[in-house]
Design an enzyme around this catalytic site. Structure first.
Site, short mmCIF file in Angstrom:
data_model
loop_
_atom_site.label_atom_id
_atom_site.label_comp_id
_atom_site.label_asym_id
_atom_site.label_seq_id
_atom_site.Cartn_x
_atom_site.Cartn_y
_atom_site.Cartn_z
CG HIS A 56 -6.22 -9.02 4.10
ND1 HIS A 56 -7.29 -8.45 4.74
CD2 HIS A 56 -5.55 -7.98 3.52
CE1 HIS A 56 -7.26 -7.14 4.58
NE2 HIS A 56 -6.22 -6.83 3.84
CG ASP A 66 -6.13 -3.00 5.50
OD1 ASP A 66 -5.84 -4.17 5.78
OD2 ASP A 66 -6.05 -2.53 4.35
CD GLU A 92 -0.63 3.06 4.05
OE1 GLU A 92 -1.05 1.99 3.59
OE2 GLU A 92 -0.88 4.17 3.53
CG ASP A 135 6.24 7.33 -2.03
OD1 ASP A 135 5.82 6.20 -2.35
OD2 ASP A 135 6.24 8.30 -2.79
CG ASP A 161 -2.61 -4.58 0.76
OD1 ASP A 161 -3.55 -4.31 0.00
OD2 ASP A 161 -2.77 -4.87 1.95
CG ASP A 176 -8.37 0.92 -7.76
OD1 ASP A 176 -7.99 -0.27 -7.67
OD2 ASP A 176 -9.55 1.26 -7.57
N PRO A 212 -1.27 8.62 -5.03
CG PRO A 212 -1.42 8.19 -2.73
CD PRO A 212 -2.18 8.82 -3.87
N1 SAM Z 1 -7.07 -4.09 -0.23
C1 SAM Z 1 -7.10 -2.82 -0.81
C2 SAM Z 1 -7.56 -2.73 -2.24
O1 SAM Z 1 -7.08 -3.49 -3.12
O2 SAM Z 1 -8.42 -1.90 -2.52
C3 SAM Z 1 -5.87 -2.04 -0.54
C4 SAM Z 1 -5.97 -1.58 0.87
S1 SAM Z 1 -4.69 -0.69 1.57
C5 SAM Z 1 -5.67 0.36 2.55
C6 SAM Z 1 -4.00 0.33 0.30
C7 SAM Z 1 -3.00 1.31 0.89
O3 SAM Z 1 -1.99 1.63 -0.07
C8 SAM Z 1 -3.60 2.64 1.33
O4 SAM Z 1 -3.61 2.72 2.73
C9 SAM Z 1 -2.67 3.70 0.71
O5 SAM Z 1 -2.38 4.77 1.57
C10 SAM Z 1 -1.44 2.85 0.40
N2 SAM Z 1 -0.56 3.45 -0.62
C11 SAM Z 1 -0.93 4.05 -1.78
N3 SAM Z 1 0.17 4.51 -2.42
C12 SAM Z 1 1.25 4.19 -1.65
C13 SAM Z 1 2.64 4.39 -1.77
N4 SAM Z 1 3.16 5.06 -2.83
N5 SAM Z 1 3.47 3.92 -0.80
C14 SAM Z 1 2.96 3.26 0.27
N6 SAM Z 1 1.64 3.05 0.45
C15 SAM Z 1 0.79 3.50 -0.50
#
Ligand code: SAM
Length: 285
Positions: free
Chosen positions: A64, A88, A108, A139, A157, A160, A164
């Site tokens: 972070h 998070d 998110e 989205d 953030d 992988d 989504p």
């Molecule tokens: N620090 C982490 C890592 O690199 O592994 C990332 C953590 S954060 C929890 C990643 C977030 O991206 C998830 O909560 C997921 O729901 C969100 N995410 C994935 N695809 C997304 C999208 N298309 N739009 C918005 N959020 C998305």
């Protein structure tokens, strides 16, 4: 009876990481992914999406600090920040420590990640009700396609490039990010591993190199992503993360960081030779 174990399997790799679990605090399946929060002795509480470690209480400060402070101290005046993903709350927490930030929009896709983090990860989700934060559950791909807002810094953030998050590593997404960035705008994205995710990293940099005049890759070292060494990709319409970095702004901010400092900012962009060979051709001088 032995301790309960959680095994993190990596797609396409023939090794895994194994964690002892003291307690399962949350276990859910959203429309997008599985969401688990477990308590471990060594890493504290951990958030897992689809069985992959997203953040842990022990080392989240590394990720972070580096996703937020490198671009925020590179940009001359980062008033408006957009976070895509980051459910998070750790990235928003760090962004909102900068007084210069007037508004932060966080998009998110998964309400379950946000709610589970609010309940079980208060040290990360503590700024989600900050008056400067606009939290949107939608989205991020659609958001950047449709928004009329203009941002100084965009932070991707994300998980992988599967499910989504897959389009968050695509060209259409970065063209829209370019469109909603101000003239001196900067984007930083979770940039995968040069050891284990070469193809994804190279693809990401090749995409941004076709859209942005300034491109860079920087590294950080955490405890729980495979290999420990992981990267962020930075692309900008103008500001260069080294040539335009005024390190005196860091001490002037009077902010204290557990990982980030002026020397780490400079050093993070020094790439080992194998990494230069891999992606150097996409980076700007
Ligand atoms: N620090 C982490 C890592 O690199 O592994 C990332 C953590 S954060 C929890 C990643 C977030 O991206 C998830 O909560 C997921 O729901 C969100 N995410 C994935 N695809 C997304 C999208 N298309 N739009 C918005 N959020 C998305």
């Amino acid at each position: 009876m032995g301790k309960k174990l959680f095994v993190e399997e990596f797609q396409g790799l023939d090794f895994s990481m194994k964690y002892g679990v003291e307690k399962t605090l949350f276990c859910g399946q959203s429309d997008f992914q599985s969401v688990d929060i477990v308590e471990t002795k060594t890493f504290g509480k951990m958030l897992l999406n689809d069985g992959l470690v997203m953040v842990t209480e022990r080392d989240e400060f590394v990720y972070h600090d580096m996703i937020a402070h490198v671009p925020l101290f590179t940009h001359p005046c980062p008033r408006k920040v957009l976070i895509i993903g980051g459910g998070d709350g750790g990235t928003a927490r760090e962004v909102l420590r900068h007084d210069v930030v007037e508004k932060c929009v966080m998009v998110e896709i998964d309400a379950m990640v946000v709610e589970a983090s609010r309940t079980h990860l208060p040290s990360m989700s503590c700024s989600l009700d900050h008056p400067k934060l606009e939290l949107r559950i939608e989205d991020g791909i659609k958001y950047v396609e449709e928004t009329d807002e203009v941002f100084d810094v965009v932070l991707v953030d994300s998980t992988d490039p599967i499910g989504p998050a897959a389009p968050l590593f695509g060209s259409a997404f970065y063209q829209n990010v370019y469109r909603c960035l101000a003239e001196t705008g900067i984007v930083v994205a979770q940039g995968e591993s040069s050891h284990y995710e070469k193809k994804s990293q190279e693809k990401l940099l090749s995409i941004v190199s076709e859209i942005f005049p300034v491109r860079a890759l920087y590294n950080y070292h955490n405890l729980t992503y495979p290999g420990g060494m992981w990267s962020f990709a930075l692309a900008s319409k103008g500001p260069h993360p080294l040539k335009d970095f005024d390190s005196s702004k860091v001490s002037a901010s009077r902010l204290n960081f557990r990982y980030y400092n002026e020397a780490v900012h400079w050093g993070a962009f020094a790439l080992p030779s194998f990494q230069k060979d891999l992606v150097g051709g996409y980076l700007s001088p």
